[in-house]
Scaffold this active site. Structure first.
Site, PDB file in Angstrom:
ATOM      1  N   LYS A  43      -1.738  22.847  33.620  1.00 35.50           N
ATOM      2  CA  LYS A  43      -2.853  23.121  32.700  1.00 35.50           C
ATOM      3  C   LYS A  43      -2.453  24.268  31.752  1.00 35.50           C
ATOM      4  CE  LYS A  43      -7.468  22.977  34.201  1.00 35.50           C
ATOM      5  NZ  LYS A  43      -8.689  23.577  34.815  1.00 35.50           N
ATOM      6  N   GLU A 155     -23.534  32.228  32.102  1.00 34.59           N
ATOM      7  CA  GLU A 155     -23.375  31.433  30.883  1.00 34.59           C
ATOM      8  C   GLU A 155     -24.563  30.475  30.747  1.00 34.59           C
ATOM      9  OE1 GLU A 155     -22.474  27.702  33.053  1.00 34.59           O
ATOM     10  OE2 GLU A 155     -22.884  27.983  30.946  1.00 34.59           O
ATOM     11  N   PHE A 251     -37.662  21.156  27.106  1.00 33.50           N
ATOM     12  CA  PHE A 251     -36.935  20.013  27.688  1.00 33.50           C
ATOM     13  C   PHE A 251     -37.955  19.009  28.214  1.00 33.50           C
ATOM     14  CE2 PHE A 251     -32.218  21.007  28.695  1.00 33.50           C
ATOM     15  CZ  PHE A 251     -31.996  21.241  27.344  1.00 33.50           C
ATOM     16  N   GLY A 255     -36.510  10.296  30.024  1.00 35.56           N
ATOM     17  CA  GLY A 255     -35.296   9.476  29.986  1.00 35.56           C
ATOM     18  C   GLY A 255     -34.942   9.023  31.383  1.00 35.56           C
ATOM     19  N   CYS A 262     -24.298  21.075  36.092  1.00 32.79           N
ATOM     20  CA  CYS A 262     -25.111  22.295  36.243  1.00 32.79           C
ATOM     21  C   CYS A 262     -26.472  22.057  36.867  1.00 32.79           C
ATOM     22  CB  CYS A 262     -25.268  22.959  34.880  1.00 32.79           C
ATOM     23  SG  CYS A 262     -23.714  23.577  34.285  1.00 32.79           S
ATOM     24  N   ARG A 329     -19.949  13.849  35.825  1.00 32.54           N
ATOM     25  CA  ARG A 329     -20.524  14.403  37.061  1.00 32.54           C
ATOM     26  C   ARG A 329     -22.034  14.149  37.129  1.00 32.54           C
ATOM     27  NH1 ARG A 329     -17.533  20.221  36.796  1.00 32.54           N
ATOM     28  NH2 ARG A 329     -17.836  19.807  34.578  1.00 32.54           N
TER      29      ARG A 329
HETATM   30  C1  UDX Z   1     -27.293  22.783  31.070  1.00 34.74           C
HETATM   31  C2  UDX Z   1     -28.141  23.875  30.456  1.00 34.74           C
HETATM   32  O1  UDX Z   1     -28.779  23.374  29.285  1.00 34.74           O
HETATM   33  C3  UDX Z   1     -27.275  25.062  30.061  1.00 34.74           C
HETATM   34  O2  UDX Z   1     -28.118  26.105  29.583  1.00 34.74           O
HETATM   35  C4  UDX Z   1     -26.528  25.526  31.305  1.00 34.74           C
HETATM   36  O3  UDX Z   1     -25.717  26.631  31.020  1.00 34.74           O
HETATM   37  C5  UDX Z   1     -25.680  24.398  31.844  1.00 34.74           C
HETATM   38  O4  UDX Z   1     -26.519  23.286  32.165  1.00 34.74           O
HETATM   39  P1  UDX Z   1     -25.776  20.799  30.257  1.00 34.74           P
HETATM   40  O5  UDX Z   1     -25.938  20.346  31.678  1.00 34.74           O
HETATM   41  O6  UDX Z   1     -24.417  20.852  29.683  1.00 34.74           O
HETATM   42  O7  UDX Z   1     -26.403  22.300  30.094  1.00 34.74           O
HETATM   43  O8  UDX Z   1     -26.606  19.807  29.329  1.00 34.74           O
HETATM   44  P2  UDX Z   1     -28.061  19.727  28.755  1.00 34.74           P
HETATM   45  O9  UDX Z   1     -27.943  19.386  27.335  1.00 34.74           O
HETATM   46  O10 UDX Z   1     -28.882  20.905  29.132  1.00 34.74           O
HETATM   47  O11 UDX Z   1     -28.657  18.430  29.503  1.00 34.74           O
HETATM   48  C6  UDX Z   1     -28.681  18.408  30.899  1.00 34.74           C
HETATM   49  C7  UDX Z   1     -29.224  17.043  31.329  1.00 34.74           C
HETATM   50  O12 UDX Z   1     -30.630  16.980  31.103  1.00 34.74           O
HETATM   51  C8  UDX Z   1     -28.627  15.844  30.593  1.00 34.74           C
HETATM   52  O13 UDX Z   1     -28.426  14.801  31.542  1.00 34.74           O
HETATM   53  C9  UDX Z   1     -29.725  15.443  29.614  1.00 34.74           C
HETATM   54  O14 UDX Z   1     -29.713  14.053  29.353  1.00 34.74           O
HETATM   55  C10 UDX Z   1     -30.972  15.810  30.382  1.00 34.74           C
HETATM   56  N1  UDX Z   1     -32.125  16.130  29.542  1.00 34.74           N
HETATM   57  C11 UDX Z   1     -32.078  17.228  28.754  1.00 34.74           C
HETATM   58  C12 UDX Z   1     -33.268  15.348  29.641  1.00 34.74           C
HETATM   59  O15 UDX Z   1     -33.297  14.353  30.367  1.00 34.74           O
HETATM   60  N2  UDX Z   1     -34.369  15.696  28.917  1.00 34.74           N
HETATM   61  C13 UDX Z   1     -34.376  16.792  28.097  1.00 34.74           C
HETATM   62  O16 UDX Z   1     -35.388  17.046  27.464  1.00 34.74           O
HETATM   63  C14 UDX Z   1     -33.199  17.580  28.005  1.00 34.74           C
END
Ligand code: UDX
Length: 489
Positions: A43, A155, A251, A255, A262, A329
């Site tokens: 890496k 983060e 949020f 869906g 995360c 994941r």
């Molecule tokens: C998330 C957090 O947003 C971020 O602050 C943290 O640091 C890491 O985890 P991430 O998992 O990369 O980030 O993606 P994000 O865009 O937050 O979406 C997470 C999941 O929630 C996705 O599967 C998305 O489809 C879903 N989602 C998000 C919904 O189903 N509805 C929403 O309104 C928003």
């Protein structure tokens, strides 16, 4: 325009994954000197050649721009000696009981303890349970009796927009235990606008990460559960009201549930933290159970419409857990595919960037297609799993003409029902029944009762772990996707 300060810092970044590499490159953009350390020599060699191990929009260009300030090495000992600040950004994978595996964090702490020779600030960047900084301190102190500080700097990066999220954050949360550590951490973020910086104690910073992410997951499961409770109602109208009243950026998008590395992990780990502290966590349990059910909500629908699924061809558009990332994941597509295949269905799928990654999970158990429309050709049903922009651009009539059986399950409400004339279109929460004012009142009361229970649980945990609940709530609300209106006054 970025204000340029000269007293920037030399930082050793342990871990060059989604968090470590993005953080290292962005901290270089802020003016710091970065030494990225990883145990994976392959890496590191690739990174030296500008080959990134992850797909993150804009990261490659930002790395190229800052190459003069970034070094890549496997020599952790030397990096520790040369650095003023040491970030720990290694993986903290979930264990079967939901707790975080801190072995990698512990290993880095050991390397630091064995090689530190003067004052440093050690920073937990990885998502770690409240109290991990104490563990890191104990491990380092086993080997080193000199002065050092352990800080927390969680983060809040979303995959697919991590660079922008870092450079234009809602807040930078810094948890420190001394004035000296605070001063050095403010230098690290010296070129970040001052009003973005939130300084608190270490445990509160550790807790803000979990409290924020779990609240975001709670928001998603709350609105998704509405589609389960009111299957014939128009929930899209309800979530529009929630955005209007509570937070336009909330949020509240219904869906197929959340995936990624995360939310699922953070909620389970926060649940574990509540459990080990003897705090009732029914709310957190529900976030997970609702989410798992939501992922496969279309399976009974398709069975109902198509009958026996033996050898029926089901097309999936979208495999990664969301658009603009190749991360598979906990992707809802995996749960969907598993259930459909267990019923004998044949799956063909397409994802603009995640198919290589998906093959590590699915091998040849499904057929992979090379574009959206080819995926739909001759399919008995189409499931739209992620809201990729290119799926939104598809012409409904082109989809209709290729389906051999007119059934579309739109998992992210990419289209609206009236876009199709020949097919049975089923969205999420797109029932015809409009909620009465009384029903809407029940929904809003339920939301605020849920957030009140969540806030109460946070209060209990904060007092158990000696975190500052005011700072935790404040740190949560600074997230523009949560905001100040989520608790009833
Ligand atoms: C998330 C957090 O947003 C971020 O602050 C943290 O640091 C890491 O985890 P991430 O998992 O990369 O980030 O993606 P994000 O865009 O937050 O979406 C997470 C999941 O929630 C996705 O599967 C998305 O489809 C879903 N989602 C998000 C919904 O189903 N509805 C929403 O309104 C928003």
């Amino acid at each position: 325009m970025m204000k340029l300060r000269d007293n920037m810092v030399t930082i050793a970044m342990f871990g060059t994954g989604y968090v470590g590499l993005t953080t290292g490159v962005c901290l270089a953009e802020l003016g710091n000197t970065i030494i990225c350390v990883d145990i994976d020599a392959q890496k590191i060699n690739n990174l030296k050649k500008g080959i990134l191990p992850i797909y993150e929009p804009g990261l490659d260009k930002l790395l190229e721009k800052n190459l003069d300030k970034i070094e890549f090495t496997t020599d952790g000992a030397q990096a520790i000696k040369n650095a003023d600040v040491i970030f720990i950004a290694v993986g903290t994978p979930s264990q079967s009981d939901g707790s975080a595996n801190l072995d990698y964090v512990r290993n880095v702490a050991k390397i630091i303890g064995k090689n530190i020779e003067s004052y440093k600030v050690i920073v937990d960047k990885s998502t770690v349970p409240v109290g991990t900084a104490d563990m890191v301190r104990d491990v380092i102190s086993t080997y080193y009796s000199g002065d050092f500080d352990v800080a927390s700097n969680p983060e809040f990066l979303k995959e697919g927009s991590a660079v922008d999220d870092f450079l234009n954050p809602d807040r930078v949360c810094i948890g420190v235990a001394s004035k000296k550590a605070k001063s050095i951490m403010l230098d690290v973020y010296g070129n970040m606008p001052d009003d973005k910086i939130m300084v608190t104690d270490v445990k509160s910073a550790e807790m803000i990460k979990y409290a924020s992410n779990t609240f975001l997951a709670l928001s998603i499961s709350f609105v998704n559960e509405l589609t389960q409770i009111y299957p014939n109602h128009n929930i899209r109208h309800v979530t529009a009201q929630m955005k209007e009243t509570i937070n336009q950026k909330g949020f509240f998008n219904i869906g197929l549930g959340f995936g990624g590395s995360c939310f699922p992990k953070d909620v389970k780990e926060f649940l574990h933290t509540f459990n080990v502290n003897g705090i009732e966590s029914e709310i957190l349990d529900k976030i997970i159970t609702v989410n798992e059910k939501q992922k496969t909500r279309f399976v009974p629908v398709i069975k109902d419409k198509l009958g026996n699924l033996e050898n029926k061809k089901i097309a999936l558009l979208g495999l990664a857990f969301k658009p603009n990332t190749d991360d598979m994941r906990e992707a809802p597509s995996l749960a969907l595919i598993s259930q459909l295949k267990s019923l004998g269905a044949q799956i063909i799928a397409y994802d603009p960037i995640a198919m290589t990654e998906a093959k590590h999970y699915l091998n040849d158990s499904i057929e992979f297609s090379s574009n959206s429309l080819e995926t739909v050709d001759g399919a008995d049903a189409l499931i739209i799993v992620t809201e990729w922009e290119e799926f939104k651009q598809l012409k409904p009539e082109e989809i209709e003409s290729r389906l051999s059986n007119p059934l579309i399950c739109d998992g992210r409400n990419v289209f609206s029902e009236d876009a199709f004339s020949q097919v049975t279109y089923i969205g999420v929460g797109s029932g015809k029944q409009k909620m009465t004012d009384e029903e809407l009142t029940v929904v809003f009361n339920s939301f605020f009762n849920t957030t009140a229970l969540y806030k109460d649980a946070l209060h209990q945990l904060a007092s158990k772990v000696s975190a500052n609940i005011e700072d935790v709530i404040h740190g949560m609300m600074l997230d523009s996707r949560i905001g100040p209106n989520v608790f009833r006054e």
